[in-house]
Design an enzyme around this catalytic site. Structure first.
Site, PDB file in Angstrom:
ATOM      1  N   ASP A 212      30.296  22.453 -44.605  1.00  0.00           N
ATOM      2  CA  ASP A 212      29.532  23.665 -44.307  1.00  0.00           C
ATOM      3  C   ASP A 212      28.139  23.209 -43.895  1.00  0.00           C
ATOM      4  O   ASP A 212      27.376  22.672 -44.702  1.00  0.00           O
ATOM      5  CB  ASP A 212      29.463  24.554 -45.552  1.00  0.00           C
ATOM      6  CG  ASP A 212      28.723  25.871 -45.301  1.00  0.00           C
ATOM      7  OD1 ASP A 212      28.072  25.999 -44.250  1.00  0.00           O
ATOM      8  OD2 ASP A 212      28.792  26.757 -46.180  1.00  0.00           O
ATOM      9  N   GLU A 238      32.275  24.366 -40.883  1.00  0.00           N
ATOM     10  CA  GLU A 238      31.852  25.753 -41.094  1.00  0.00           C
ATOM     11  C   GLU A 238      30.377  25.938 -40.732  1.00  0.00           C
ATOM     12  O   GLU A 238      29.546  25.066 -41.010  1.00  0.00           O
ATOM     13  CB  GLU A 238      32.069  26.128 -42.565  1.00  0.00           C
ATOM     14  CG  GLU A 238      31.595  27.527 -42.944  1.00  0.00           C
ATOM     15  CD  GLU A 238      31.828  27.845 -44.407  1.00  0.00           C
ATOM     16  OE1 GLU A 238      31.081  28.678 -44.949  1.00  0.00           O
ATOM     17  OE2 GLU A 238      32.737  27.253 -45.026  1.00  0.00           O
ATOM     18  N   GLU A 264      31.231  34.540 -42.733  1.00  0.00           N
ATOM     19  CA  GLU A 264      30.551  35.108 -43.893  1.00  0.00           C
ATOM     20  C   GLU A 264      29.421  36.050 -43.504  1.00  0.00           C
ATOM     21  O   GLU A 264      29.042  36.928 -44.287  1.00  0.00           O
ATOM     22  CB  GLU A 264      30.006  34.004 -44.792  1.00  0.00           C
ATOM     23  CG  GLU A 264      28.897  33.178 -44.167  1.00  0.00           C
ATOM     24  CD  GLU A 264      28.304  32.167 -45.141  1.00  0.00           C
ATOM     25  OE1 GLU A 264      27.523  32.585 -46.013  1.00  0.00           O
ATOM     26  OE2 GLU A 264      28.632  30.977 -45.028  1.00  0.00           O
ATOM     27  N   HIS A 313      35.860  33.815 -47.660  1.00  0.00           N
ATOM     28  CA  HIS A 313      34.647  33.157 -48.155  1.00  0.00           C
ATOM     29  C   HIS A 313      34.309  33.684 -49.540  1.00  0.00           C
ATOM     30  O   HIS A 313      34.587  34.834 -49.876  1.00  0.00           O
ATOM     31  CB  HIS A 313      33.503  33.457 -47.174  1.00  0.00           C
ATOM     32  CG  HIS A 313      32.165  32.933 -47.580  1.00  0.00           C
ATOM     33  ND1 HIS A 313      31.275  33.669 -48.343  1.00  0.00           N
ATOM     34  CD2 HIS A 313      31.547  31.757 -47.305  1.00  0.00           C
ATOM     35  CE1 HIS A 313      30.177  32.969 -48.532  1.00  0.00           C
ATOM     36  NE2 HIS A 313      30.307  31.803 -47.909  1.00  0.00           N
TER      37      HIS A 313
END
Length: 668
Positions: A212, A238, A264, A313
């Site tokens: 991420d 991500e 998200e 998420h």
């Protein structure tokens, strides 16, 4: 089917202090407890912050929801209270999707299908699905069309350690527990991210690893990182670029073999559709705390039409949101894994009455035990914790006024040998007003963990301080807290409800209401107690308002009610349905046989035995010297060493003690 209408919508701002900061240590706090984590742009809190909503219906049924609010949950509360709740009142709660459409229309033309409005709608939507599941007698995943899986696979998100070596060690620890997929929270620079990836990959050869990047890179940097991850066989990348740059994400996704994951920051199917049609996303990550269940299922269907999987998420949402995400993930066909945040899970269960089922490898979509409406048994925990004979322990002091822990241990042993069903500390009979926080912890260290439930009194009249006292009691082993109303402010009924609701929601332990107007000056009529006992987390009430028996009888059919007043009216209270009594602690061996005789149906025998105890019971109710009387009896019985009381309490005079000796001689 019975006509059911929504009668009430309540919201609760929750801010919990975690054992470890989310994603590890932070560089410092700004005003209000918020801070930045460079190079990430987002604002973070040192606490876990959220908003819970409860929707209550005309039949007494209720549902719980939660909206993602990592900072400023007060904003969501205001939106729910001012905009959404009025549109829900009087509606049929089983019409979840029509209600979602109704709520979305309130601000749609003003551009508010996103942002805080959407997050607030998510909280309400989750509560409606929970309520629908209860009304239909089915788990939410069944209402969504059925579960594709009985266990939801998860991946561990975050290795919150400051160095690569420590992250690798933590990854190896997780792998040793069977975990085979992790996500690294990075964005620290391309070379730095790859070094971390390589260190963690070397910790266990079977790990799938995702990164991420927290929106940190521009396109050229993301391409360099992504191509290096292609060579390493990374699981997914991500949030590589700023969340509004669809075109750059499309170019990146087209250039990489590693799937690009986003979602998200999005709230609805329309946002996802644009990204899916542009082929700018390979793995969709809606967050149920921002989409709600209704919209998340619509997003999953849009993604399915583009043959793109959905991995929900999850970041800092607490137990209600986790459970909603588990049911959602169970009902999505192409769902590789649900995000599992160990730091969050350490806190998430604190708002539930039982933990989420499962662990870091998978979670199970069972019917999760949200906080319940009535003061009856906690789900999956059998009978109410507060039941039977629960003496309120005196606090023994040495003659110099310091804690006498050896005497306390003997006092505990005496209770256990007498067959008590629980023990209480810090009540009126305990001189709780004279104890420091450190002494409370020491006392619980002796009393808790002896095989019977422990009730801890909380007398603070400030909401925040009361919550902290409850949390401290929980930390040191208490099972229930006995809570007084906030008497110093001469509260109205609504203030009392707000106080108990906040403490029950945020403290982390079941609450017993202590109805003692002679001491507090706060009358609590039956109608008010009914409202309090409907609050989630409130499990029982201790009635100390004379005459006690009629009040017990008015409540006992629906709630767990106990008596106090040194058991002065215990038989009348038991006759009206009381489930327990909480006297002082000097005569449990004498009272326990009375209660046993009563429970066996021999009421005449119980009354006769109880009558013998009445002089001692009455003597221990004298205002101002009751603490001294309790302790002098314990000294005379050889249980504690000293009858010392702490100022401003007073010792009984010689004549009073002489009369006490006569009473004890008669009992002997």
């Amino acid at each position: 089917m019975l006509q059911v209408k929504i009668e009430r919508v309540d919201t609760f701002v929750v801010k919990l202090v975690p054992p470890e900061a989310y994603l590890g240590a932070h560089p410092g706090e700004a005003e209000g407890g918020y801070f930045l984590r460079p190079p990430w742009r987002s604002l973070y809190s040192s606490r876990f912050e959220t908003v819970l909503t409860r929707i209550t219906c005309s039949d007494g049924s209720y549902g719980w929801g939660e909206g993602l609010a990592p900072v400023a949950p007060e904003v969501l509360k205001e939106i729910i209270d001012r905009l959404l709740a009025p549109a829900l009142l009087g509606q049929d709660p089983r019409r979840v999707r029509p209600l979602w459409t109704r709520l979305g229309g309130l601000m749609r033309e003003r551009g508010h299908l996103v942002g805080h409005q959407a997050d607030a709608m998510a909280a309400v939507d989750i509560a409606l699905w929970d309520l629908a599941g209860k009304l239909h007698g089915a788990p939410v995943h069944a209402l969504l069309g059925g579960a594709f899986r009985d266990e939801v696979p998860t991946y561990v998100s975050g290795l919150p350690r400051p160095t690569d070596a420590e992250r690798a060690a933590l990854a190896a620890e997780w792998a040793g527990r069977g975990v085979r997929a992790v996500k690294l929270h990075l964005g620290n620079g391309v070379e730095e991210d790859l070094a971390t990836y390589d260190a963690v990959a070397a910790a266990h050869p079977g790990l799938r690893i995702a990164i991420d990047a927290h929106w940190a890179y521009d396109l050229s940097q993301a391409l360099r990182l992504g191509r290096a991850l292609d060579e390493r066989g990374a699981w997914f990348l991500e949030a590589p670029l700023v969340p509004e740059d669809l075109a750059a994400h499309r170019e990146l996704a087209a250039a990489l073999a590693t799937p690009v994951a986003v979602g998200e920051a999005m709230r609805n199917r329309y946002e996802f559709r644009a990204w899916l049609e542009a082929r700018a996303v390979d793995l969709c990550q809606p967050d149920v705390g921002r989409t709600g269940i209704t919209e998340a299922m619509a997003i999953a269907e849009v993604a399915a039409a583009h043959h793109v999987p959905v991995a929900p998420h999850h970041s800092v949402g607490l137990g209600v949101m986790v459970a909603a995400g588990v049911h959602l993930a169970a009902a999505i066909e192409a769902m590789p894994a649900l995000e599992y945040q160990p730091g969050t899970m350490a806190v998430a269960d604190r708002v539930l009455t039982a933990p989420i089922a499962g662990g870091p490898r998978q979670l199970r979509p069972v019917r999760h035990p949200w906080p319940r409406r009535r003061g009856r048994p906690l789900p999956d925990r059998g009978a109410p914790v507060s039941r039977g004979l629960i003496p309120v322990l005196a606090t023994p002091f040495h003659p110099d006024g310091t804690l006498d822990l050896p005497s306390l241990r003997r006092l505990v042993d005496f209770q256990l040998e007498s067959g008590v069903d629980g023990m209480a500390v810090f009540g009126f009979a305990s001189e709780g007003f004279a104890l420091t926080a450190a002494e409370r912890a020491e006392i619980l260290g002796v009393v808790a963990g002896n095989g019977v439930p422990v009730v801890a009194g909380v007398g603070s009249t400030g909401t925040l301080d009361a919550i902290e006292q409850v949390r401290a009691a929980a930390e040191h082993g208490a099972d229930v807290v006995m809570l007084l109303p906030p008497y110093l402010v001469k509260p109205s009924g609504s203030q009392v409800i707000d106080f108990f609701g906040a403490v029950a929601a945020e403290g982390g332990l079941p609450v017993m209401i202590q109805d003692a107007p002679a001491q507090t000056g706060v009358p609590m009529p039956v109608s008010l107690l009914v409202e309090l006992l409907k609050l989630e987390g409130v499990e029982s009430v201790k009635i100390e308002t004379q005459p006690t028996a009629p009040k017990v009888g008015a409540l006992a059919a629906d709630f767990a009610v106990l008596g106090g007043q040194n058991a002065l009216f215990v038989l009348e209270e038991y006759a009206r349905g009381a489930v327990g009594t909480m006297p002082a602690c000097e005569f449990p061996d004498l009272l326990a046989p009375v209660l046993s005789t009563w429970s066996e149906g021999d009421r005449a025998g119980a009354r006769a035995a109880f009558t013998r105890l009445l002089p001692l019971i009455r003597y221990g109710l004298q205002p101002g010297i009751a603490w001294s009387i309790h302790k002098h009896v314990l000294v005379r019985r050889g249980i504690i060493a000293s009858a010392t009381v702490r100022p401003p309490a007073l010792d009984a005079d010689a004549a009073t003690l002489a009369w006490l000796d006569d009473i004890l001689d008669d009992l002997a």
